[in-house]
Write an enzyme that holds these catalytic residues in place. Structure first.
Site, PDB file in Angstrom:
ATOM      1  N   LYS A 562       0.859  -1.189   0.000  1.00 53.24           N
ATOM      2  CA  LYS A 562       0.000   0.000   0.000  1.00 53.24           C
ATOM      3  C   LYS A 562       0.891   1.233   0.000  1.00 53.24           C
ATOM      4  O   LYS A 562       2.115   1.117   0.112  1.00 53.24           O
ATOM      5  CB  LYS A 562      -0.926   0.008   1.216  1.00 53.24           C
ATOM      6  CG  LYS A 562      -0.212  -0.147   2.560  1.00 53.24           C
ATOM      7  CD  LYS A 562      -1.219  -0.223   3.717  1.00 53.24           C
ATOM      8  CE  LYS A 562      -1.927  -1.562   3.744  1.00 53.24           C
ATOM      9  NZ  LYS A 562      -3.377  -1.464   3.827  1.00 53.24           N
ATOM     10  N   ARG A 563       0.299   2.418  -0.130  1.00 48.32           N
ATOM     11  CA  ARG A 563       1.095   3.635  -0.043  1.00 48.32           C
ATOM     12  C   ARG A 563       1.893   3.657   1.256  1.00 48.32           C
ATOM     13  O   ARG A 563       1.401   3.229   2.305  1.00 48.32           O
ATOM     14  CB  ARG A 563       0.198   4.867  -0.114  1.00 48.32           C
ATOM     15  CG  ARG A 563      -0.333   5.203  -1.490  1.00 48.32           C
ATOM     16  CD  ARG A 563       0.774   5.480  -2.501  1.00 48.32           C
ATOM     17  NE  ARG A 563       1.552   6.651  -2.177  1.00 48.32           N
ATOM     18  CZ  ARG A 563       1.284   7.873  -2.621  1.00 48.32           C
ATOM     19  NH1 ARG A 563       0.261   8.088  -3.407  1.00 48.32           N
ATOM     20  NH2 ARG A 563       2.043   8.886  -2.289  1.00 48.32           N
TER      21      ARG A 563
END
Length: 834
Positions: A562-563
């Site tokens: 994920k980010r």
């Protein structure tokens, strides 16, 4: 051309292109020669991909034309989805599946000597987004088409995506993402669909011939917005909706006078300035120029989209009396909120409506989705910047604010502190326009994206607005499309599921509940395990072929992709990895369940701490993977350039999925849904949609740890001291000391001092407070994984209970509760509308 001549033309081209194998082979050959100008001696694999894509697009365009004509004939109410991001991923396989022709095209390619899997790999991911917001928007477009809703997406055709991430010497290095460099066969340029977008200038006030005060912008700097359309097919239903992306063009492309004078650069200066607007996704906004460019991007696509939808409305309607009955506009997060004053400007200054009429229309057509509870992510623009760039819109914002505050004073007399808190204009820290406030005041509905998130909006960051407008607030828990995130990306598991319960689950995800009785079936468990092992081997092979990294497919695949952000707590994961490593080194013959920990994600280029976290993760991986004493007991991999297509490879292979944000910080998350749909089991906090996933699959089928949201708030309120937790846990101390003293980077022993200090002396996101609970939960994970029958049962039940998290359900709720938009059935083959 006369009507008779027109009819004769359409008679020649009417009738759908065939979708059988031989027709596709013929179509591919035609495009190779006549579209790409290739012959048998010059063709390569990419030419085959491009020709197949054009062949598929041909067939979608026919359905697209019929879809749009049906909407026009029925004068259907339409929804317009405004989003600054769309993470579409690859379009080929998704289109083939939705059109029901995947196997046909697979056979066609095989007959001419090509493997469809090789051809699919040649497509570039469309660089139109950077995270969950864009991926959600893409899922929503798929569901709108599948549910046959008259819907349009609007966004920007970025020439460059966020960036291509490379890991060089363990550090993130950003490279340009020129995703359009080889063309994009799915888009259709609309050279005739161009709208002017006005910046700067001054507001001229005058009285018209009827004695009415009017306003117009003069001396503006104009940019032309040109449309590119991307067809969005529904699943086997003849509906093909439209994603319209705007590209910036100059009002005059070339100054011939300057060219003749010899100033060649000056001659094309305006063209270069104009095209900067759609050049790159989300420019760095650390400085004034970056902030202004981002605001210009937002207004650019909003103004063009509003002009376009008004044009479409006016083709069927003479007045604006029915505008709210024909138009619904959804603001996807705060980025498009400048649409509120821009629609008012268009209705008042261009269409000649009175203020009260325009304001009533505006509130009825707009709805606003909020995606964050983090105060720093709630967008604000300096008043001077916005006023200089958009002077008429600022005037309108002032009047909206004046009228709104007058209403609040009537509703809450004497509460001037409330007035200060809800004003659209902030007077503290430099005068700013608060864009979420504008979106709320200008919309008839405001929604959060998970049950917890919506409750937090009501009780924390937007509690004042909830007190003023309780009727506006509602929840719409996010969802994902099962077409891309199971049917396409995990064809082996899809085939197994369909063999037992049929294909109805593809459009009704609740059908997966029919798998529940099979969770204890030993033969089905074995088949389930075989599919998972197949996907693990496939990803391991891809990693070896593309990154020269070898992993053990028989180890547990423990994934967090994920980010990269401090609140998502990748550092907590790294602390656990270091703890496992220390245990292996101190007791190599102990009982260690083999794990492969996979991390991935991009850090914003200007986000120092996130980039340092990536460097630490790679240094930890390098240290562990090169220690022969560890062997196959633990491997750590940071996969560079995480995106949609990579997610489609990793998610089906994942067994443990980490969603470990501090409770109360993650709005929803959709990665958690995608992993669970593919049979992964969550380890996570009770945050975002994790809560609702746990409620659906059962707490016994998830691994939950850590402080709950009220406990987080209470600990922060009483004065959280991370050193208390640091001193209480010997293994935590050891892991942090290894980070701080250069164990993972001998050449620069002080490199990670900032990470150490941020945790031991600040720890904004309570990693140390949750460390012990997390480690204990991970020990339970290893114990459970050792019992493969139990693990497999949990895996099956996770997939079986994902019905709620289909984006079809989410969009159906939007359509009924917010948009009041109904499905429109498109006529099937043989009943073409011309």
């Amino acid at each position: 051309m006369s009507a008779q001549e027109t009819n004769k033309l359409w008679q020649h081209i009417a009738g759908y292109r065939k979708m059988d194998k031989d027709s596709f082979i013929e179509s591919i050959a035609n495009h190779l020669e006549f579209s790409l100008c290739k012959n048998r001696y010059t063709v390569d694999n990419f030419d085959i991909y491009y020709s197949l894509a054009l062949s598929v697009r041909d067939r979608m365009v026919e359905l697209w034309n019929d879809t749009q004509q049906t909407y026009h004939n029925e004068n259907a109410k339409r929804v317009y989805y405004l989003s600054l991001e769309y993470l579409m991923g690859r379009s080929l396989s998704n289109s083939l599946i939705n059109l029901g022709i995947y196997d046909t095209c697979k056979q066609a390619l095989a007959e001419i000597g090509y493997d469809i899997n090789d051809i699919e790999e040649l497509e570039h991911d469309a660089g139109l987004g950077n995270g969950g917001l864009g991926r959600l928007a893409a899922c929503f477009l798929d569901s709108m088409a599948t549910l046959q809703l008259p819907a349009y997406g609007y966004g920007i055709r970025y020439e460059y995506g966020i960036f291509n991430q490379k890991i060089e010497n363990c550090e993130q290095v950003e490279h340009p993402d020129n995703w359009l460099r080889d063309g994009y066969p799915w888009e259709i340029p609309r050279w005739d669909m161009v709208f002017p977008v006005q910046f700067f200038g001054r507001v001229h006030e005058y009285v018209d011939s009827n004695g009415k005060k009017r306003y117009e912008l003069r001396d503006t700097q104009d940019v032309m917005a040109m449309a590119y359309d991307v067809p969005i097919p529904g699943f086997k239903n003849h509906t093909v909706n439209n994603l319209r992306l705007w590209s910036a063009r100059p009002t005059k492309e070339f100054d011939f006078h300057m060219f003749n004078k010899g100033d060649y650069f000056k001659a094309v200066e305006e063209e270069q300035k104009s095209e900067t607007l759609s050049k790159v996704l989300y420019p760095n906004d650390k400085g004034f120029a970056g902030k202004e460019l981002r605001l210009k991007q937002q207004f650019f696509f909003v103004s063009a989209s509003l002009q376009d939808l008004i044009r479409r409305y006016k083709t069927d309607n003479q007045s604006f009396d029915k505008f709210p009955d024909q138009v619904a506009i959804q603001l996807n997060d705060t980025h498009p909120s400048i649409a509120v004053p821009e629609l008012m400007r268009l209705l008042i200054d261009i269409e000649g409506l009175e203020w009260d009429t325009a304001w009533d229309i505006t509130k009825k057509v707009f709805a606003y989705t909020n995606h964050t509870v983090l105060p720093e992510a709630l967008e604000r623009w300096p008043l001077d910047m916005l006023g200089n760039l958009l002077p008429r819109q600022l005037q309108i914002i002032y009047l909206i604010n004046h009228n709104f505050l007058q209403e609040v004073r009537k509703q809450f007399p004497g509460d001037e502190s409330l007035i200060g808190r809800v004003s659209l204009v902030s007077e503290s820290g430099g005068r700013q326009i608060i864009m979420p406030h504008l979106a709320i005041v200008g919309s008839h509905a405001v929604n959060g994206v998970s049950a917890l998130h919506t409750e937090l909006l009501k009780t924390t960051v937007l509690k004042d607005f909830y007190a003023i407008y309780p009727e506006k607030f509602q929840n719409k828990t996010n969802g994902i499309t099962p077409r891309r995130w199971l049917r396409e990306c995990n064809q082996e598991l899809s085939a197994l599921i369909t063999s037992k319960i049929g294909e109805g689950w593809v459009t009704n995800l609740d059908e997966l509940k029919k798998l529940i009785p099979l969770a204890d079936d030993k033969n089905f468990q074995k088949a389930w395990q075989n599919v998972k092992l197949t996907k693990k081997k496939q990803f391991a092979q891809w990693l070896k072929d593309n990154k020269n990294i070898e992993i053990n497919p028989n180890s547990m695949f423990d994934v967090q992709i994920k980010r990269i952000h401090e609140y998502k707590r990748q550092l907590l994961n790294i602390l656990h990895v270091i703890t496992m490593y220390s245990r292996i080194i101190s007791n190599p013959n102990g009982k260690h369940v083999p794990r492969t920990v996979i991390l991935g994600g991009k850090a914003a280029p200007g986000y120092y701490m996130a980039k340092l976290m990536i460097q630490l993760a790679n240094d930890v991986a390098r240290t562990i993977n090169n220690n022969p004493a560890v062997g196959d007991k633990l491997r750590v991999v940071f996969v560079e350039n995480y995106g949609v297509s990579l997610a489609e490879k990793i998610m089906p292979a994942t067994e443990l999925s980490q969603h470990i944000s501090t409770a109360g910080t993650e709005a929803s998350g959709t990665g958690n849904m995608k992993f669970c749909l593919n049979g992964a089991i969550i380890i996570g906090t009770l945050d975002g949609a994790n809560i609702e996933i746990m409620e659906e699959v059962g707490e016994e089928n998830t691994f939950i740890f850590g402080l709950k949201t009220p406990e987080v708030m209470a600990l922060q309120a009483q004065g959280y001291n991370p050193r208390v937790y640091y001193q209480a846990h010997e293994e935590l101390q050891k892991a942090l000391e290894m980070i701080n003293t250069g164990y993972f980077n001998r050449n620069d022993p002080h490199l990670y001092n900032d990470i150490y200090n941020s945790l031991v002396f600040d720890d904004q996101y309570l990693l140390l407070a949750d460390y012990a609970s997390y480690i204990a939960c991970q020990e339970k994970v290893s114990e459970t994984y050792s019992d493969q029958a139990k693990w497999t049962r949990m895996s099956i039940l996770n997939t079986a209970n994902m019905g709620k998290f289909s984006s079809d359900r989410t969009i159906d709720e939007y359509a009924k509760d917010i948009w009041d938009v109904k499905p429109v059935k498109i006529r099937p083959v043989g009943q073409k509308i011309r």
